[in-house]
Design a protein around this motif. Structure first.
Motif, PDB file in Angstrom:
ATOM      1  N   ILE A 198       0.979   4.334  -2.769  1.00  0.00           N
ATOM      2  CA  ILE A 198       0.778   5.737  -2.409  1.00  0.00           C
ATOM      3  C   ILE A 198       1.943   6.571  -2.930  1.00  0.00           C
ATOM      4  O   ILE A 198       1.757   7.640  -3.522  1.00  0.00           O
ATOM      5  CB  ILE A 198       0.658   5.883  -0.881  1.00  0.00           C
ATOM      6  N   ILE A 255      -0.116   9.715   7.115  1.00  0.00           N
ATOM      7  CA  ILE A 255      -1.468   9.566   6.559  1.00  0.00           C
ATOM      8  C   ILE A 255      -2.275  10.862   6.705  1.00  0.00           C
ATOM      9  O   ILE A 255      -2.924  11.288   5.747  1.00  0.00           O
ATOM     10  CB  ILE A 255      -2.188   8.385   7.229  1.00  0.00           C
ATOM     11  N   ALA A 294      -6.548   4.296  -1.142  1.00  0.00           N
ATOM     12  CA  ALA A 294      -5.404   3.610  -0.508  1.00  0.00           C
ATOM     13  C   ALA A 294      -5.253   4.031   0.948  1.00  0.00           C
ATOM     14  O   ALA A 294      -4.992   3.190   1.811  1.00  0.00           O
ATOM     15  CB  ALA A 294      -4.122   3.903  -1.271  1.00  0.00           C
ATOM     16  N   ILE A 295      -5.433   5.340   1.247  1.00  0.00           N
ATOM     17  CA  ILE A 295      -5.205   5.703   2.638  1.00  0.00           C
ATOM     18  C   ILE A 295      -6.368   5.295   3.523  1.00  0.00           C
ATOM     19  O   ILE A 295      -6.226   5.255   4.738  1.00  0.00           O
ATOM     20  CB  ILE A 295      -4.909   7.192   2.838  1.00  0.00           C
ATOM     21  N   GLU A 344       1.695   6.983  -6.791  1.00  0.00           N
ATOM     22  CA  GLU A 344       0.686   7.927  -7.275  1.00  0.00           C
ATOM     23  C   GLU A 344       1.037   9.359  -6.903  1.00  0.00           C
ATOM     24  O   GLU A 344       0.767  10.292  -7.671  1.00  0.00           O
ATOM     25  CB  GLU A 344      -0.690   7.554  -6.718  1.00  0.00           C
ATOM     26  N   LEU A 380      -5.412   7.500  -4.455  1.00  0.00           N
ATOM     27  CA  LEU A 380      -4.824   7.828  -3.162  1.00  0.00           C
ATOM     28  C   LEU A 380      -5.877   7.809  -2.070  1.00  0.00           C
ATOM     29  O   LEU A 380      -5.632   7.334  -0.960  1.00  0.00           O
ATOM     30  CB  LEU A 380      -4.190   9.217  -3.228  1.00  0.00           C
ATOM     31  N   VAL A 435      -1.098  13.187   3.916  1.00  0.00           N
ATOM     32  CA  VAL A 435      -1.551  12.820   2.568  1.00  0.00           C
ATOM     33  C   VAL A 435      -3.011  13.203   2.403  1.00  0.00           C
ATOM     34  O   VAL A 435      -3.432  13.714   1.360  1.00  0.00           O
ATOM     35  CB  VAL A 435      -1.344  11.316   2.320  1.00  0.00           C
ATOM     36  N   TYR A 455       0.825  -1.202   0.000  1.00  0.00           N
ATOM     37  CA  TYR A 455       0.000   0.000   0.000  1.00  0.00           C
ATOM     38  C   TYR A 455       0.858   1.251   0.000  1.00  0.00           C
ATOM     39  O   TYR A 455       0.584   2.214  -0.719  1.00  0.00           O
ATOM     40  CB  TYR A 455      -0.915   0.003   1.236  1.00  0.00           C
TER      41      TYR A 455
END
Lengths: 176, 154, 383
Positions: free
Chosen positions: C110, C179, C285-286, C113, C282, C182, C106
């Motif tokens: 991230i 996290i 994913a987070i 991307e 993104l 992002v 993962y």
């Protein structure tokens, strides 16, 4: 109307210009060298050797692993020997050439004795190319307190690991 | 996509007299018939390998080898690896630039760095080294003129 | 007196050969084009490269280990260093059959991307610079890019030469505020993209200079091995993230934008649309990232002592969808600690094959714009 796209674009530029007087986010220039940005903890620039109490107690035992793993081969190590010629666990010569080093950090990763780490100094410009940019052992030694000041989290982790390895591993005296 | 064994059998039935060897997952094709096989792989409707992804020249010391990786954009199918072998002194391999245009620069690079000559290439000259450079750098027996340190000391 | 009107003879013209030499403010690095001009129209064009050739492939055969080439892959396409590392790590993991834990997968996606956002933003800025909008779009783009580069510096130690991926995982785990940061970036990015579009997309000067310039037909694009946003702008729906499904990309829902005409305007607009799709990936994913290990056991042993990492004999070709196209690594191993052959299939080098075909018949000012829309970085062309 022909030309409306250009006018819309100029309105965006005008908005950015006026708002840069009011919001900090749109005016992002840092006036170096009067004001400096804080350096991040994991920033890696140039390596340094670490000693515990006195500069003679450096942790490096001259095992030569960092010199062999360094990709551009910028580290030169010569092992020290005492009067009878028996080799000691100490380097006599430890040179790093700053004009070759590419700050990759592989020497810090592979050292089995936690003796070399990456520093935060980046204002290192000099005038002479060959004589001034070759850092000898004396220039590279820094105390363990310096390491704890610039990278507190990594220093705490390394200290806990060294204390756990120094004590014999019995269940009662497990480290705190 | 068909497995390499099935592709090998298909080619051997279509072109009688060709001997293809299977090494791992890649096919070793004799260099004299390579152009016809390439045209067949591109135009046949059950394969339609229309995308040549990479051409690499490798120097094994007794022979030189060119490795091709083919993909099919129409059917979205996976890689087919083809290897063509030739000898070291007079290395001649038919060029696939008339079939796949992407081989133009890659074959020039294989000629420049490894020394493999491609017959039928429209413009075979050096691409990364300068004109007038004599040797082929990626061969295993290439020694640089100013090489005074050997790597074995590390 | 006789007065005869002489007919003026037809004007004799000659073609002019110009070398758009290696030092030019618009050629994106040291790259030369030998151009033959008839007036101002291009008749022939030949690209000349090799001014930045650093012999990366032979260096890798003489390094002490496979890991020692990892910092050098950062310097291939020096703007997107994380995706170069990703492609090399993928190729070695295919060669040696290594597994990567979930959390590391993962985080890798991230980082890839975020790198795509960084690259496309910079490209739009520099394309506008080639058109003559001197530096305003570049500085707006750089202002947003800085937030992502600060994030890279926090995690990996360096803004551009990250050296973050290892075989079997990552070098070190992300920081605790990664996290939330992002999430902050992807909340603000769509507004920045809207502002960028308002500034640029309907500008009449941009449309007049970019539409119907440098058209690339579909069949020629497939035959010439063009990949990446340039291929999709010509109408071919081929994205390696969907076709190969490497790493864990098949768990994310995203669309692949396709263009119609294949001219410079389509390629510019394609990158804006791709940035919006990257923000969607993104976001997913987070939300789904699990806890766990960041490197497998074999990978950690290999990173601690790189000279003991010996993959089995054989060869492997690993490829990813880098922001510029298809980046592939072909490795041949003979069972020792050094690769026997190491080849980089770079997209910038192969996308230059059809530069000549796209430029014929246009004016010389269009050649600069077409070169800017191909998106080349000389580190990748010359290696």
């Amino acid at each position: 109307m022909f030309g409306w796209g250009v006018i819309k674009g100029m309105l965006v530029t005008l908005k950015n210009f006026i708002l840069s007087y009011f919001t900090k986010e749109r005016l992002t220039t840092v006036q170096y060298p009067e004001e400096r940005l804080p350096v991040k903890e994991r920033f890696r620039n140039f390596p340094f050797l670490i000693y515990d109490n006195k500069p003679e107690d450096l942790r490096c035992v001259s095992c030569d692993i960092c010199a062999k793993e360094c990709p551009p081969k910028c580290i030169t190590i010569v092992r020290d020997s005492d009067e009878q010629g028996k080799p000691l666990k100490r380097p006599k010569v430890f040179d790093i050439d700053f004009s070759i080093c590419m700050n990759c950090g592989i020497c810090e990763e592979v050292c089995p004795f936690d003796a070399i780490f990456m520093d935060h100094e980046f204002e290192l410009a000099k005038f002479g190319r060959f004589e001034d940019l070759n850092y000898r052992k004396e220039d590279l030694l820094k105390p363990a307190e310096h390491f704890a000041k610039i990278r507190p989290q990594d220093a705490a982790r390394i200290e806990a690991k060294r204390r756990a390895k120094a004590q014999p591993a019995t269940p009662e005296t497990k480290t705190q | 996509m068909k497995t390499p064994t099935e592709i090998k059998q298909d080619i051997e039935t279509k072109f009688p007299g060709i001997q293809i060897t299977l090494e791992g997952a890649s096919l070793i094709v004799p260099k004299e018939r390579w152009s016809e096989i390439a045209k067949f792989l591109k135009n046949a409707s059950e394969y339609s390998f229309d995308f040549l992804s990479s051409v690499t020249g490798v120097d094994y010391k007794e022979y030189l080898e060119v490795v091709y990786h083919l993909y099919s954009m129409e059917k979205k199918e996976g890689p087919l690896t083809i290897k063509v072998r030739t000898d070291c002194e007079k290395s001649l391999v038919p060029s696939v630039t008339p079939i796949w245009r992407s081989a133009e620069f890659q074959e020039r690079e294989a000629y420049d760095l490894v020394g493999i000559h491609f017959m039928g290439h429209p413009d075979l000259r050096r691409i990364l080294m300068w004109e007038g450079f004599q040797h082929h750098p990626l061969r295993k027996d290439y020694v640089q003129d100013d090489q005074d340190r050997s790597v074995e000391q590390f | 007196m006789e007065y005869t009107l002489k007919e003026t003879p037809a004007l004799e013209t000659q073609t002019l050969e110009v070398s758009l030499g290696p030092q030019h403010p618009s050629t994106h690095g040291v790259f030369r084009m030998d151009v033959v001009l008839d007036g101002e129209t291009i008749v022939k064009l030949k690209p000349v490269m090799g001014y930045l050739h650093r012999n990366h492939e032979k260096l890798a055969e003489n390094m002490t280990s496979y890991l020692a080439s990892m910092p050098y892959t950062d310097r291939l396409d020096y703007i997107c260093s994380m995706t170069n590392n990703f492609a090399y790590a993928l190729a070695v993991e295919k060669l040696a059959n290594l597994e990567v834990p979930e959390r590391a997968q993962y985080i890798r996606i991230i980082m890839a991307e975020l790198t795509r956002l960084v690259n496309h933003t910079l490209l739009i800025g520099f394309l506008l610079n080639d058109l003559g909008a001197f530096f305003t779009p570049i500085l707006y783009a750089f202002r947003e890019r800085e937030k992502i580069l600060d994030l890279f510096e926090d995690v990996a130690g360096s803004r551009m030469m990250c050296n973050y991926f290892r075989f079997g995982g990552l070098k070190v785990d992300v920081t605790s505020d990664f996290i939330p940061r992002v999430r902050q970036i992807i909340n603000k990015y769509p507004k920045f993209l809207d502002e960028f579009e308002k500034l640029l997309s309907e500008n009449e000067i941009l449309m007049a200079r970019c539409q119907n310039v440098g058209v690339l037909p579909k069949e020629l694009a497939i035959s010439a091995g063009v990949t990446g946003p340039m291929l999709r702008a010509s109408g071919v729906p081929y994205d390696i993230r969907k076709v190969d499904g490497y790493s864990i990309y098949n768990r994310f829902k995203f669309r692949v934008p396709i263009g119609e005409k294949g001219d410079v305007y389509d390629r510019y607009y394609m990158r804006l649309l791709e940035m919006r799709e990257s923000i969607k990936i993104l976001d997913q994913a987070i939300r789904e990232i699990p806890d766990g290990e960041y490197i497998s056991k074999i990978g950690a042993a290999g990173a601690r002592s790189p000279r003991t990492f010996k993959p089995p004999k054989g060869d492997a070709y690993g490829r990813i969808e880098a922001p510029k196209g298809e980046l592939g690594f072909y490795l041949v191993s003979d069972g020792t600690t050094k690769p026997y052959r190491y080849h980089v299939r770079s997209s910038s080098f192969i996308n230059l094959t059809i530069l000549e075909d796209m430029c014929l018949g246009h004016k010389i000012a269009d050649a600069i714009v077409i070169l800017g829309s191909i998106d080349i970085v000389l580190g990748e062309v010359d290696r």
